[in-house]
Enzyme design. Structure first.
Site, PDB file in Angstrom:
ATOM      1  N   LYS A 129       0.837  -1.202   0.000  1.00 25.36           N
ATOM      2  CA  LYS A 129       0.000   0.000   0.000  1.00 25.36           C
ATOM      3  C   LYS A 129       0.874   1.255   0.000  1.00 25.36           C
ATOM      4  O   LYS A 129       0.506   2.279  -0.593  1.00 25.36           O
ATOM      5  CB  LYS A 129      -0.919  -0.002   1.226  1.00 25.36           C
ATOM      6  CG  LYS A 129      -1.808   1.221   1.344  1.00 25.36           C
ATOM      7  CD  LYS A 129      -2.782   1.106   2.505  1.00 25.36           C
ATOM      8  CE  LYS A 129      -3.668   2.351   2.598  1.00 25.36           C
ATOM      9  NZ  LYS A 129      -4.704   2.228   3.645  1.00 25.36           N
TER      10      LYS A 129
ATOM     11  N   TYR B 124      -0.300 -16.422 -29.579  1.00 28.08           N
ATOM     12  CA  TYR B 124      -1.631 -15.838 -29.765  1.00 28.08           C
ATOM     13  C   TYR B 124      -2.663 -16.853 -29.318  1.00 28.08           C
ATOM     14  O   TYR B 124      -2.334 -17.972 -28.922  1.00 28.08           O
ATOM     15  CB  TYR B 124      -1.861 -15.406 -31.212  1.00 28.08           C
ATOM     16  CG  TYR B 124      -1.605 -16.459 -32.265  1.00 28.08           C
ATOM     17  CD1 TYR B 124      -2.550 -17.430 -32.573  1.00 28.08           C
ATOM     18  CD2 TYR B 124      -0.411 -16.451 -32.979  1.00 28.08           C
ATOM     19  CE1 TYR B 124      -2.318 -18.379 -33.538  1.00 28.08           C
ATOM     20  CE2 TYR B 124      -0.168 -17.401 -33.959  1.00 28.08           C
ATOM     21  CZ  TYR B 124      -1.126 -18.367 -34.233  1.00 28.08           C
ATOM     22  OH  TYR B 124      -0.891 -19.310 -35.205  1.00 28.08           O
TER      23      TYR B 124
ATOM     24  N   HIS C 104      -9.609 -30.713 -33.614  1.00 26.05           N
ATOM     25  CA  HIS C 104     -10.536 -29.633 -33.244  1.00 26.05           C
ATOM     26  C   HIS C 104     -11.391 -30.005 -32.034  1.00 26.05           C
ATOM     27  O   HIS C 104     -12.606 -29.827 -32.025  1.00 26.05           O
ATOM     28  CB  HIS C 104     -11.399 -29.227 -34.426  1.00 26.05           C
ATOM     29  CG  HIS C 104     -10.612 -28.753 -35.612  1.00 26.05           C
ATOM     30  ND1 HIS C 104      -9.730 -27.695 -35.544  1.00 26.05           N
ATOM     31  CD2 HIS C 104     -10.534 -29.209 -36.884  1.00 26.05           C
ATOM     32  CE1 HIS C 104      -9.168 -27.505 -36.719  1.00 26.05           C
ATOM     33  NE2 HIS C 104      -9.635 -28.420 -37.548  1.00 26.05           N
TER      34      HIS C 104
ATOM     35  N   GLY D  77      -2.432 -34.449 -39.187  1.00 22.73           N
ATOM     36  CA  GLY D  77      -2.303 -33.127 -38.579  1.00 22.73           C
ATOM     37  C   GLY D  77      -2.969 -33.007 -37.230  1.00 22.73           C
ATOM     38  O   GLY D  77      -3.096 -31.920 -36.683  1.00 22.73           O
TER      39      GLY D  77
END
Length: 512
Positions: A138, A215, A275, A304
């Site tokens: 603080k 990302y 996915h 993949g």
């Protein structure tokens, strides 16, 4: 009032403390400390004043009260630019404290022991430490506060050459408030368990950063990966990456989906995911055969994708995995030979995950705009239910094995979900459709002629018999579904007409 700068040091984690304290003395600081920290520094030959000398009051109650005193907190909270504050400090003979180094009793480590006694856990709840940290944070405009030994070098350099900026002290203060918030969340979660309040009036959780990600789902989204401390189940947060480039946001999502499916099985099993949906699942007596079956389930979609296996990857399995492009292979371990084969490819990621543990009373958290949904993890399985044969024909032993496999897989497929399986592996999977018969058509089309004699698993009941009729046209011989529709009898009648065995689980597996 003295112009000498003072540093108060009281730490549980003493890593790097001695050299840091020596640096403080060299930079003109006098040292104040307590208990074990004081002894360590004195044994290193440093002169250290005691907190009791500052407070003129002894430690009491087995050390429960030692720093909770105006002579400590006045020295931390007095605002240097406020004449009234400084006059009060002078009148009360309280010296300012300029630097605080504190880390807390190891509550997190203490409760990691599943057999810890409540009394021991309570004694490891730090009171004075968080209070000093918060007071110092603080007052960051005047006080430097350090909670992480990783900051010692930077802070010491800044103090030595007098370049420690207000911005840096603010950063250190922010770190303190995150640290004390996390500490309190561990305590809150522990007591919620003791009082059996899974959904209290406020929900406190804490996660630790594993890594920043390049990302998120898309390149324009920023992202990071966090893990839950003391998690005891199979988790990517505890994974060891043996090879390959850094994981992406989508990699982690898909890898987690694969891990959730493969840990359903006790037999050697292999799971391919694309996915966040399984595209091929196989079980067998050995891991190489299990992978072959998973591959055969959908040799197109696996390309993949991500493969998870619940046994060590041997050379034979590695050679098969190496025949196609895969993003990630997850396993409890890799043999030396398997490692040599798979690392010939530069970009494949190899992850080692301990699959033996299980998290008790786990919650699944899902963020919504401005809120959070909290629910129990779907641990439902056929070990806890008795299958109900709804049709004239009873499934054969092999059909029952395949029905169980289909049910284990459909649980992890986005709703509406249909799984076609036969001979210990999936043949077709229909995922995320807006109607159930649509999902069935996708799964059956993928299975093709192999659907003859196969089973069909559905994550929820049939609202009408059209899914049964579609399955019958492809040669499906047994169905597993929750049951519970007002029109169950229509589906039962359709099964009886086509000689299909159907069992009800009375358990739904929606996955949104």
């Amino acid at each position: 009032m003295s112009n000498e700068k003072r540093a108060l040091l009281s730490v549980s984690n003493k890593e790097g403390l001695e050299s840091f304290a020596r640096g403080l003395v060299a930079a003109g600081y006098s040292l104040i400390s307590t208990g074990g920290t004081k002894r360590l520094l004195e044994e290193a030959g440093l002169h250290v004043g005691s907190v009791s000398e500052v407070t003129r009051f002894p430690e009491i109650m087995d050390g429960r009260v030692k720093t909770l005193h105006p002579s400590i907190h006045g020295g931390l909270l007095g605002k240097r630019e406020n004449p009234e504050h400084m006059n009060q400090l002078a009148e009360l003979d309280i010296e300012p404290i300029d630097l605080v180094v504190v880390n807390l009793y190891p509550f997190e480590e203490t409760i990691a022991n599943p057999d810890v006694a409540e009394s021991e856990a309570i004694e490891n709840i730090d009171i004075g430490g968080p209070t000093m940290l918060r007071a110092a944070a603080k007052s960051f405009q005047d006080v430097t506060v350090v909670v992480d030994p990783g900051d010692y070098e930077t802070v010491l350099q800044g103090l030595t050459d007098e370049t420690l900026t207000l911005s840096e002290r603010r950063r250190l203060a922010a770190k303190v408030f995150r640290h004390t918030a996390q500490y309190d969340s561990f305590i809150a979660e522990y007591f919620a368990g003791l009082t059996e309040e899974p959904y209290p009036e406020s929900y406190s959780v804490s996660y630790e950063k594993v890594q920043s990600l390049r990302y998120g789902e898309n390149p324009h989204q920023s992202a990071a990966f966090y893990k839950k401390a003391n998690y005891t189940g199979a988790s990517l947060g505890q994974a060891e990456q043996l090879h390959g480039k850094e994981l992406s946001y989508n990699n982690i999502q898909d890898a987690n989906a694969a891990l959730e499916v493969v840990t359903e099985f006790t037999r050697p099993a292999a799971v391919a995911v694309k996915h966040m949906n399984p595209c091929g699942v196989g079980t067998a007596e050995d891991i190489s055969s299990a992978y072959e079956k998973a591959y055969e389930g959908d040799p197109v979609s696996i390309f993949g994708g991500i493969v998870a296996l619940n046994r060590e990857v041997d050379e034979k399995t590695a050679a098969k995995l190496n025949e196609i492009f895969l993003e990630i292979v997850i396993a409890p371990s890799f043999s030396d030979g398997a490692h040599r084969i798979l690392t010939k490819k530069k970009n494949i990621r190899l992850l080692v995950v301990d699959m033996t543990g299980k998290e008790e009373n786990e919650h699944k958290l899902t963020s919504v705009a401005g809120g959070l949904l909290v629910q129990e993890v779907d641990d439902g399985n056929l070990n806890t239910v008795e299958l109900e044969v709804a049709t004239d024909r009873t499934p054969t032993e092999q059909e029952l094995e395949d029905l169980r496999l289909g049910w284990q897989v459909v649980k992890h497929v986005k709703s509406n979900a249909i799984v076609i399986a036969k001979a210990d592996h999936t043949l077709g999977i229909g995922a995320g459709q807006m109607n159930r018969v649509g999902a069935a058509k996708i799964a059956l089309e993928q299975a093709g002629e192999k659907a003859q004699g196969a089973i069909l698993a559905s994550d929820a009941f049939f609202p009408m018999p059209d899914t049964v009729e579609t399955a019958a046209a492809s040669g499906v011989k047994a169905i597993i579904q929750p049951g519970g529709s007002k029109r169950d009898q229509d589906s039962i009648d359709a099964c009886n007409k086509h000689g299909i065995a159907m069992v009800f689980t009375r358990m739904r597996h929606f996955k949104h």
